[in-house]
Write a protein that holds these residues in place. Structure first.
Motif, PDB file in Angstrom:
ATOM      1  N   GLN A   5     -15.519  22.990  -0.694  1.00 53.98           N
ATOM      2  CA  GLN A   5     -14.442  22.452   0.129  1.00 53.98           C
ATOM      3  C   GLN A   5     -14.714  22.707   1.611  1.00 53.98           C
ATOM      4  OE1 GLN A   5     -10.569  24.058  -0.710  1.00 53.98           O
ATOM      5  NE2 GLN A   5      -9.498  22.533   0.538  1.00 53.98           N
ATOM      6  N   ARG A   6     -15.261  23.883   1.918  1.00 51.31           N
ATOM      7  CA  ARG A   6     -15.580  24.196   3.310  1.00 51.31           C
ATOM      8  C   ARG A   6     -16.665  23.261   3.831  1.00 51.31           C
ATOM      9  NH1 ARG A   6     -16.484  29.010   2.541  1.00 51.31           N
ATOM     10  NH2 ARG A   6     -14.445  29.851   3.166  1.00 51.31           N
ATOM     11  N   SER A   9     -15.184  19.788   4.299  1.00 57.36           N
ATOM     12  CA  SER A   9     -14.317  19.761   5.479  1.00 57.36           C
ATOM     13  C   SER A   9     -15.145  19.654   6.756  1.00 57.36           C
ATOM     14  CB  SER A   9     -13.444  21.015   5.523  1.00 57.36           C
ATOM     15  OG  SER A   9     -12.578  21.076   4.403  1.00 57.36           O
ATOM     16  N   ARG A  10     -16.252  20.388   6.802  1.00 56.31           N
ATOM     17  CA  ARG A  10     -17.125  20.316   7.969  1.00 56.31           C
ATOM     18  C   ARG A  10     -17.780  18.944   8.084  1.00 56.31           C
ATOM     19  NH1 ARG A  10     -20.069  26.254   7.296  1.00 56.31           N
ATOM     20  NH2 ARG A  10     -18.351  27.503   8.183  1.00 56.31           N
ATOM     21  N   GLY A  37     -13.666  12.172   2.335  1.00 57.47           N
ATOM     22  CA  GLY A  37     -13.132  13.335   1.623  1.00 57.47           C
ATOM     23  C   GLY A  37     -12.832  13.041   0.171  1.00 57.47           C
ATOM     24  N   MET A  42     -12.264  15.620  -2.981  1.00 57.74           N
ATOM     25  CA  MET A  42     -11.026  16.227  -2.510  1.00 57.74           C
ATOM     26  C   MET A  42      -9.819  15.481  -3.094  1.00 57.74           C
ATOM     27  SD  MET A  42     -12.080  18.739  -0.592  1.00 57.74           S
ATOM     28  CE  MET A  42     -13.421  18.878  -1.798  1.00 57.74           C
ATOM     29  N   VAL A  45      -6.666  14.256   1.815  1.00 58.93           N
ATOM     30  CA  VAL A  45      -7.236  14.459   3.148  1.00 58.93           C
ATOM     31  C   VAL A  45      -6.211  13.978   4.173  1.00 58.93           C
ATOM     32  CG1 VAL A  45      -9.092  13.890   4.768  1.00 58.93           C
ATOM     33  CG2 VAL A  45      -9.603  14.146   2.332  1.00 58.93           C
ATOM     34  N   THR A  57      -7.291  18.282   7.431  1.00 59.99           N
ATOM     35  CA  THR A  57      -6.901  19.194   6.361  1.00 59.99           C
ATOM     36  C   THR A  57      -7.318  18.607   5.025  1.00 59.99           C
ATOM     37  OG1 THR A  57      -4.989  20.015   7.601  1.00 59.99           O
ATOM     38  CG2 THR A  57      -4.966  20.337   5.220  1.00 59.99           C
ATOM     39  N   THR A  58      -8.022  19.391   4.227  1.00 58.06           N
ATOM     40  CA  THR A  58      -8.418  18.954   2.887  1.00 58.06           C
ATOM     41  C   THR A  58      -7.678  19.805   1.851  1.00 58.06           C
ATOM     42  OG1 THR A  58     -10.324  20.471   2.896  1.00 58.06           O
ATOM     43  CG2 THR A  58     -10.703  18.217   3.641  1.00 58.06           C
ATOM     44  N   THR A  66      -7.991  23.804   6.676  1.00 58.21           N
ATOM     45  CA  THR A  66      -7.807  23.033   7.904  1.00 58.21           C
ATOM     46  C   THR A  66      -8.882  23.403   8.914  1.00 58.21           C
ATOM     47  OG1 THR A  66      -5.412  22.902   7.570  1.00 58.21           O
ATOM     48  CG2 THR A  66      -6.231  22.494   9.795  1.00 58.21           C
ATOM     49  N   THR A  67      -9.412  22.404   9.600  1.00 58.91           N
ATOM     50  CA  THR A  67     -10.393  22.641  10.658  1.00 58.91           C
ATOM     51  C   THR A  67     -10.110  21.705  11.829  1.00 58.91           C
ATOM     52  OG1 THR A  67     -12.761  22.740  11.180  1.00 58.91           O
ATOM     53  CG2 THR A  67     -12.048  20.977   9.722  1.00 58.91           C
TER      54      THR A  67
END
Length: 255
Positions: A5-6, A9-10, A37, A42, A45, A57-58, A66-67
Motif C-alpha cells: 500500500q505504501r 501510494s507513492r 490505485g 486498492m 482512492v 489517500t488510499t 495518506t501522502t
C-alpha cells in the motif's frame, strides 16, 4: 500488505505530481490517480488538489494511508502527460504491476523540441497572423524577426528560472520594442499589425482553457488559481507593451 500500500501510494502520488507539474487538467489528474490505485488493488482512492500541491489517500482492507506532494510548475509538456496515461492503461490491462509501473514512471523525461525549431515556428506563426491581418511581405518579415527574437529572450529567461511574470513582461518589452520600429520607420503597408501580431506568442491560452475546464468540472479552487495565474501573465505582457509605448511616445498609436 502495508508495504504494498505504501509503494502504491507513492506511485500514485508521483504520477499525480508529474501530471500536475506538466499542465494536465484537474479532472484528468484525479481520474488517472484513482484508476491507477484501483488497478493496483486498492479498495478506494481519494485525491485532493490545490494550486501547488496534492494529497492522496488510499484505503485497502480498512487500512488508510495518506501522502502529500508539492507540485512545482515544470512547464506544459503533453509527452509526459501521455506517458503517465499509458502506464495507467497498462496497469488496468494487467501488463504491468505496481513495481514495473514505478520503474517506467521513473524513466519518464519531459523531452522538448529543439529550441531553434521552436524559435522558427513561433516567428512563422506570428508572421502568418500578420499576413492574415492584411500585412505585406515587409510586415511579415518584421513580425517574424520581432517574435523570433522575443522567443529567444523568453527561453533564456526561462532557463534561468526567473519569475514567469518577469519573463513575460521582459519578453513583451523586447518584442514590442523591435516591432515598434516598423511604426517608427513606417515599414510595410500596415506597420501597426506588426506590433499586434508579434506578441501573440505570449497569450497564456493553455492555463486559461484549463481554468475554464476545471471550473466546469467542479474543481473550482484549481480553476480560480489557474485563471488568476493566466490573468497575471496577461497583465505582465500588457505592462511590457505599455512600457515600450511610454519609452517611444506611442500612446496615440492604434493597434
Amino acid at each position: 500488505m502495508e508495504s504494498k500500500q505504501r509503494a502504491v501510494s507513492r506511485l500514485i502520488a508521483q504520477a499525480g505530481q508529474m501530471l500536475h507539474a506538466h499542465g494536465a487538467e484537474s479532472a484528468l489528474i484525479g481520474g488517472i490517480m484513482e484508476r491507477m490505485g484501483l488497478a493496483c488493488g486498492m479498495d478506494e482512492v481519494e485525491v485532493s488538489l490545490s494550486a501547488s500541491s496534492l494529497v492522496v489517500t488510499t484505503v485497502t482492507h480498512e487500512h488508510c494511508m495518506t501522502t502529500a506532494r508539492r507540485c512545482p510548475d515544470r512547464g506544459i509538456n503533453m509527452r509526459a502527460v501521455t506517458e503517465v496515461q499509458r502506464i495507467c492503461i497498462m496497469l488496468e490491462k494487467g501488463i504491468l504491476d505496481h513495481e514495473l509501473a514505478q520503474q517506467k514512471l521513473n524513466k519518464i523525461t519531459p523531452e522538448r523540441y529543439n529550441r531553434w525549431l521552436v524559435v522558427f515556428m513561433i516567428g512563422l506563426s506570428c508572421a502568418s497572423f500578420s499576413h492574415l491581418a492584411g500585412g505585406d511581405s515587409a510586415v511579415f518579415a518584421m513580425t517574424f524577426v520581432a517574435s523570433a527574437i522575443g522567443m529567444i529572450v523568453r527561453q533564456e529567461i526561462g532557463h534561468r528560472h526567473f519569475n514567469p511574470m518577469l519573463n513575460f513582461a521582459t519578453t513583451a518589452f523586447v518584442t514590442t520594442f523591435i516591432s515598434a520600429q516598423a511604426v517608427v520607420f513606417e515599414i510595410g503597408n500596415n506597420p501597426n499589425v506588426v506590433m499586434a501580431s508579434s506578441v501573440l506568442m505570449l497569450v497564456p491560452g493553455f492555463p486559461l482553457i484549463n481554468s475554464v475546464a476545471d471550473v466546469l468540472k467542479g474543481y473550482i479552487n484549481m480553476g480560480i488559481a489557474r485563471f488568476v495565474m493566466g490573468s497575471l501573465l496577461t497583465l505582465a505582457t500588457c505592462l511590457g507593451i505599455v512600457a515600450v509605448s511610454g519609452v517611444l511616445g506611442m500612446f496615440g498609436v492604434t493597434l
